[in-house]
Motif scaffolding. Sequence first.
Motif, short mmCIF file in Angstrom:
data_model
loop_
_atom_site.label_atom_id
_atom_site.label_comp_id
_atom_site.label_asym_id
_atom_site.label_seq_id
_atom_site.Cartn_x
_atom_site.Cartn_y
_atom_site.Cartn_z
N ARG A 195 41.15 33.23 39.90
CA ARG A 195 42.18 32.06 40.22
C ARG A 195 43.52 32.72 39.91
O ARG A 195 44.68 32.33 41.36
N ARG A 196 44.22 33.43 39.39
CA ARG A 196 45.37 34.73 39.28
C ARG A 196 45.47 35.35 40.68
O ARG A 196 46.60 35.02 41.36
N TYR A 197 44.58 36.18 41.16
CA TYR A 197 44.21 36.89 42.27
C TYR A 197 44.52 36.17 43.17
O TYR A 197 45.43 36.21 44.56
N TYR A 198 43.85 34.78 43.46
CA TYR A 198 44.20 34.14 44.72
C TYR A 198 45.65 33.92 44.60
O TYR A 198 46.40 33.55 45.75
N ASN A 199 45.89 33.16 43.92
CA ASN A 199 47.26 32.35 43.51
C ASN A 199 48.65 33.82 44.05
O ASN A 199 49.26 33.76 44.38
#
Length: 219
Positions: free
Chosen positions: A55-59
């Motif tokens: 999720r963090r890398y997507y954001n």
Amino acid sequence: MRVLNPEKVHWRRGIQAAARYLAEHDDLRVPYACRTPADWSPADFPLGAWIADCRRYYNEGTLAPERIDQLEKLGMLWSSFDASFEQGLAAAAAWAAEHHVGLAAPVDATHGDYLVGKFLSNQRAAARRAQLLAHHQAEGSNPPDSSIAPPSPTSAARHSRTSIPAGARPGPSTGSAYSGVPTTTSRTGAPSPATPTNSSSRAKTSANGPSCRHAPSVD
């Protein structure tokens, strides 16, 4: 001799663990401390941290498109807040289908262990605040309660859902290169590869590891 890429191996293990979790729980709301049980393959995989990193890398816009596609096919919700809302939405729809009174649920209503009544009460209160703010903005005046903040695009979209079809189920959001290996942040703020930690540095676990069951939440 073939040389294995540790990063790609870690990614494949994550997808495999996520698919098993989805099969058992019907969603990817994985607690951060969750490590896969000993009878899973892969076993003792840090699935909760892996999902959080995805999720963090997507954001941050650094998750490769093909990996986004893999996760979205599993029903990944990229925001934990959206995941919580979709959980409430599905529980409310199931409650309404059982009781045949629409969404007129008392505040203490539950579906399984989910607090449906509290969820709906919170959503109605948020909708009232958003409507009050919109009214004052249209008149060019300040709302009487200075603590009322403008609704975010996400919350505005939530409030526009005036009905919930029976049997509604959470679906994947639409939406970018993630290494697949958890990282930590140094004191300078730059990401650096995470180093393995021993069991004492992780959340307390039972003899079989931390529970991978997600606790009921109310948005």
